[in-house]
Motif scaffolding. Structure first.
Motif, mmCIF file in Angstrom:
data_model
loop_
_atom_site.group_PDB
_atom_site.id
_atom_site.type_symbol
_atom_site.label_atom_id
_atom_site.label_comp_id
_atom_site.label_asym_id
_atom_site.label_seq_id
_atom_site.Cartn_x
_atom_site.Cartn_y
_atom_site.Cartn_z
ATOM 1 N N GLN A 58 -80.942 47.067 -72.974
ATOM 2 C CA GLN A 58 -81.446 47.622 -71.630
ATOM 3 C C GLN A 58 -82.702 48.345 -71.799
ATOM 4 O OE1 GLN A 58 -77.974 48.831 -69.414
ATOM 5 N NE2 GLN A 58 -77.157 46.699 -69.222
ATOM 6 N N GLY A 59 -83.616 48.286 -70.562
ATOM 7 C CA GLY A 59 -84.591 49.104 -70.774
ATOM 8 C C GLY A 59 -84.237 50.459 -70.061
ATOM 9 N N ASP A 60 -83.162 50.863 -69.346
ATOM 10 C CA ASP A 60 -83.070 52.099 -69.158
ATOM 11 C C ASP A 60 -82.430 53.036 -69.898
ATOM 12 O OD1 ASP A 60 -81.852 54.209 -67.675
ATOM 13 O OD2 ASP A 60 -81.107 53.201 -65.814
ATOM 14 N N LYS A 61 -83.315 53.788 -70.523
ATOM 15 C CA LYS A 61 -83.033 54.762 -71.799
ATOM 16 C C LYS A 61 -82.044 55.786 -71.319
ATOM 17 C CE LYS A 61 -84.975 57.497 -75.510
ATOM 18 N NZ LYS A 61 -83.812 58.352 -75.243
ATOM 19 N N GLY A 62 -82.182 56.126 -70.402
ATOM 20 C CA GLY A 62 -81.047 57.138 -69.771
ATOM 21 C C GLY A 62 -79.555 56.612 -69.684
ATOM 22 N N ARG A 63 -79.424 55.486 -69.252
ATOM 23 C CA ARG A 63 -78.254 54.644 -68.976
ATOM 24 C C ARG A 63 -77.745 54.366 -70.314
ATOM 25 N NH1 ARG A 63 -75.756 49.823 -68.400
ATOM 26 N NH2 ARG A 63 -73.849 49.860 -67.007
ATOM 27 N N ARG A 64 -78.700 53.865 -71.287
ATOM 28 C CA ARG A 64 -78.370 53.306 -72.478
ATOM 29 C C ARG A 64 -77.817 54.495 -73.540
ATOM 30 N NH1 ARG A 64 -83.545 51.980 -75.731
ATOM 31 N NH2 ARG A 64 -83.453 54.330 -75.898
ATOM 32 N N ASP A 65 -78.258 55.796 -73.422
ATOM 33 C CA ASP A 65 -77.997 56.911 -74.227
ATOM 34 C C ASP A 65 -76.604 57.145 -73.728
ATOM 35 O OD1 ASP A 65 -80.155 56.532 -75.770
ATOM 36 O OD2 ASP A 65 -81.061 58.233 -74.685
ATOM 37 N N ALA A 66 -76.512 57.371 -72.467
ATOM 38 C CA ALA A 66 -75.126 57.936 -71.876
ATOM 39 C C ALA A 66 -73.992 56.925 -72.255
ATOM 40 C CB ALA A 66 -75.249 58.035 -70.302
ATOM 41 N N VAL A 67 -74.026 55.499 -72.183
ATOM 42 C CA VAL A 67 -73.243 54.722 -72.528
ATOM 43 C C VAL A 67 -72.666 54.819 -73.756
ATOM 44 C CG1 VAL A 67 -72.388 52.181 -72.499
ATOM 45 C CG2 VAL A 67 -73.459 53.178 -70.530
ATOM 46 N N LEU A 68 -73.583 54.769 -74.747
ATOM 47 C CA LEU A 68 -73.427 54.661 -76.157
ATOM 48 C C LEU A 68 -72.724 56.033 -76.580
ATOM 49 C CD1 LEU A 68 -76.773 53.035 -77.528
ATOM 50 C CD2 LEU A 68 -74.284 51.881 -77.279
ATOM 51 N N ASP A 69 -73.052 57.120 -76.084
ATOM 52 C CA ASP A 69 -72.733 58.505 -76.373
ATOM 53 C C ASP A 69 -70.987 58.358 -75.871
ATOM 54 O OD1 ASP A 69 -72.514 61.403 -77.024
ATOM 55 O OD2 ASP A 69 -72.387 61.472 -74.777
ATOM 56 N N ARG A 70 -70.716 57.926 -74.766
ATOM 57 C CA ARG A 70 -69.474 57.772 -74.157
ATOM 58 C C ARG A 70 -68.503 56.765 -75.122
ATOM 59 N NH1 ARG A 70 -64.905 59.882 -71.950
ATOM 60 N NH2 ARG A 70 -64.469 59.264 -70.091
ATOM 61 N N LEU A 71 -69.161 55.778 -75.274
ATOM 62 C CA LEU A 71 -68.237 54.993 -76.463
ATOM 63 C C LEU A 71 -67.995 55.593 -77.915
ATOM 64 C CD1 LEU A 71 -70.121 51.654 -75.806
ATOM 65 C CD2 LEU A 71 -67.866 51.911 -75.099
ATOM 66 N N ALA A 92 -54.194 49.259 -71.989
ATOM 67 C CA ALA A 92 -55.263 49.170 -71.220
ATOM 68 C C ALA A 92 -55.851 50.564 -71.184
ATOM 69 C CB ALA A 92 -55.239 48.892 -69.599
ATOM 70 N N LEU A 93 -57.267 50.708 -71.083
ATOM 71 C CA LEU A 93 -58.039 52.037 -71.021
ATOM 72 C C LEU A 93 -59.280 51.869 -69.851
ATOM 73 C CD1 LEU A 93 -59.305 54.043 -74.036
ATOM 74 C CD2 LEU A 93 -60.870 53.506 -72.291
ATOM 75 N N PHE A 94 -59.103 52.870 -69.252
ATOM 76 C CA PHE A 94 -60.392 52.776 -68.068
ATOM 77 C C PHE A 94 -60.976 54.099 -68.177
ATOM 78 C CE2 PHE A 94 -56.559 50.601 -66.679
ATOM 79 C CZ PHE A 94 -57.353 49.293 -66.485
ATOM 80 N N ALA A 95 -62.258 54.338 -68.394
ATOM 81 C CA ALA A 95 -62.908 55.534 -68.567
ATOM 82 C C ALA A 95 -64.427 55.421 -67.914
ATOM 83 C CB ALA A 95 -63.164 55.863 -70.108
ATOM 84 N N PRO A 96 -64.606 56.352 -66.734
ATOM 85 C CA PRO A 96 -66.175 56.382 -66.434
ATOM 86 C C PRO A 96 -67.101 56.902 -67.299
ATOM 87 C CG PRO A 96 -64.395 57.510 -64.979
ATOM 88 C CD PRO A 96 -63.730 56.854 -66.251
ATOM 89 N N VAL A 97 -68.210 56.418 -67.435
ATOM 90 C CA VAL A 97 -69.216 56.794 -68.317
ATOM 91 C C VAL A 97 -69.741 58.416 -67.905
ATOM 92 C CG1 VAL A 97 -71.672 56.605 -68.992
ATOM 93 C CG2 VAL A 97 -70.135 54.560 -69.097
ATOM 94 N N SER A 98 -69.673 58.680 -66.694
ATOM 95 C CA SER A 98 -70.285 59.867 -66.030
ATOM 96 C C SER A 98 -69.315 61.109 -66.065
ATOM 97 C CB SER A 98 -70.788 59.664 -64.791
ATOM 98 O OG SER A 98 -71.810 58.773 -64.795
ATOM 99 N N SER A 99 -68.128 60.764 -66.701
ATOM 100 C CA SER A 99 -67.163 61.850 -66.683
ATOM 101 C C SER A 99 -66.102 61.946 -67.961
ATOM 102 C CB SER A 99 -66.116 61.941 -65.258
ATOM 103 O OG SER A 99 -65.261 60.910 -65.442
ATOM 104 N N ASP A 100 -65.258 62.715 -68.108
ATOM 105 C CA ASP A 100 -64.519 62.566 -69.215
ATOM 106 C C ASP A 100 -63.047 62.210 -68.868
ATOM 107 O OD1 ASP A 100 -66.446 63.919 -70.805
ATOM 108 O OD2 ASP A 100 -65.678 65.973 -70.149
ATOM 109 N N GLU A 101 -62.936 61.513 -67.888
ATOM 110 C CA GLU A 101 -61.787 60.994 -67.321
ATOM 111 C C GLU A 101 -61.328 59.981 -68.333
ATOM 112 O OE1 GLU A 101 -61.024 59.767 -63.177
ATOM 113 O OE2 GLU A 101 -62.988 60.531 -62.796
ATOM 114 N N VAL A 102 -60.223 59.527 -68.624
ATOM 115 C CA VAL A 102 -59.537 58.609 -69.426
ATOM 116 C C VAL A 102 -58.266 58.127 -68.807
ATOM 117 C CG1 VAL A 102 -58.996 57.697 -71.874
ATOM 118 C CG2 VAL A 102 -60.834 59.199 -71.520
#
Length: 394
Positions: A58-71, A92-102
């Motif tokens: 994806q072209g959005d570097k900020g989102r890309r970095d955030a998602v990969l770091d969260r993974l 099952a697991l559910f986790a928002p990218v923008s927070s530490d919730e799991v």
């Protein structure tokens, strides 16, 4: 946070919203696969790999970095979901990218093998679990009394044992004829055991009959949609009387087999096939009810267009969906959904929506509506209606 699956917790999950994305991981552990890398683990791993590759492109570097770091940070929790040694068939697991919730959950029934990253959690497998694993009760009736078992999402739990205790303290002693009776005449005392057994049986039946209000109260309290009663035919008929007059929301199933001596899980296994057939009948019934309401001009809809229109007016009380159908449409910038070719006048910025079924499930749960996923054997009811129907609030 570990989630207990029920309509409230699923509604709370549905309300989760993250513009960066919410990761949803589902796995169904097959206990028969004893290999070091079971097929279900490989399937989920492949989906996670594809998700990583898709984000990296994806072209959005900020989102890309955030998602990969969260993974990367979620790897321990994902490994727990995929660990063969962990309990639970469905995980099952559910986790928002923008927070530490799991949020995690486990059930003793299949869910899916997938990894999805969307703005909201992927809920279709949970909607299926709520339909096909709906709470049910099992009563194991015998001459010792009654065992009450709760069965939901593949997990059987004994709720209580209601023991039959015979009090013979005030029973008159049954005596045979006097010793001076006529020689050779049949002794009346020979009938005493039969009379005693009949009296015991009468008391047992009265006791079981007295339990009906308590059973109905437990069924309501536990939300049982179906109730299976196992045991001797005469005894289960005694328990059934009165229960069958309860509202049509609950099926009462009789199984003519004494199961008192079995374990809780064995009793549940005995009742499970009939309970599954009962759930399938209920799915068909609600689909027919919605279709008939729509055809008669009552509070019901069929098809994608009318059902989405009812969602836009917040009128849907119960969504019925063929889980095998793939439905596509369009999404406007203000998050309204339409079938292809039905955009409102002047609207030209609508984006392609490849899974309208999932979006309708989200809309239903977030608005407090029920969701029924039709199994294949009941899907023919809505075959000509895009596999979609709804009962409306008004």
């Amino acid at each position: 946070m570990h989630v207990i699956i029920d309509p409230t917790s699923v509604r709370n999950l549905a309300a989760m919203n993250d513009e960066m994305g919410v990761l949803s991981v589902y796995a169904t552990a097959d206990p028969r696969d004893k290999s070091a890398s079971p097929a279900w683990r490989l399937a989920v791993g492949n989906e996670l790999g594809a998700l990583r590759n898709g984000v990296a492109d994806q072209g959005d570097k900020g989102r890309r970095d955030a998602v990969l770091d969260r993974l990367d940070r979620l790897q321990p929790e994902i490994e727990t979901v995929l660990d063969s040694a962990e309990s639970g068939v469905g995980r099952a697991l559910f986790a928002p990218v923008s927070s530490d919730e799991v949020h995690t959950l486990t059930v003793q029934m299949p869910l899916d093998d997938c990894a999805v990253l969307e703005r909201r959690p992927y809920l279709r497998p949970l909607a299926g679990a709520l339909t096909f694993g709906a709470p049910a009760g099992v009563l194991a009736v015998s001459h010792e009394g009654m065992r009450v078992i709760d069965l939901r999402f593949g997990i059987a739990r004994e709720v209580t044992r209601l023991a039959f205790e015979l009090d013979t303290g005030d029973w008159r002693i049954m005596r045979g004829p006097a010793a001076g009776g006529q020689a050779g005449s049949p002794s009346r005392s020979a009938n005493q055991p039969d009379r005693f057994d009949r009296r015991v049986e009468d008391n047992l039946q009265r006791y079981l009959s007295s339990l009906r209000p308590r059973v109905a109260e437990m069924a309501d309290g536990h939300g049982w949609e179906s109730l299976a009663i196992t045991g001797d035919r005469r005894l289960i008929e005694v328990v059934r009387k009165g229960l069958s007059a309860s509202p049509a929301r609950r099926d009462v199933i009789l199984l003519d087999r004494v199961a008192e001596s079995l374990s809780t899980n064995e009793i549940a296994a005995l009742a499970r096939p009939e309970l599954e057939r009962s759930r399938s009948r209920r799915c068909r019934a609600v689909a027919e009810q919605a279709r008939e309401a729509a055809l008669s001009g009552g509070p019901g809809t069929t098809g994608i267009s009318d059902t989405l229109g009812a969602f836009r007016e917040n009128r849907v009380a119960h969504l019925v969906l063929d889980g095998a159908r793939k439905l596509r449409g369009r999404r406007t910038p203000d998050a309204r959904y339409y079938p292809h070719g039905e955009l409102p006048p002047g609207e030209s910025a609508a984006a392609e929506e490849n899974d309208l079924g999932e979006r309708m499930i989200e809309l239903a749960f977030t608005s407090g509506a029920q969701v029924t996923m039709l199994p294949p054997e009941a899907a023919d009811v809505l075959a000509e209606e895009d596999g979609v129907a709804a009962l409306l609030r008004w």
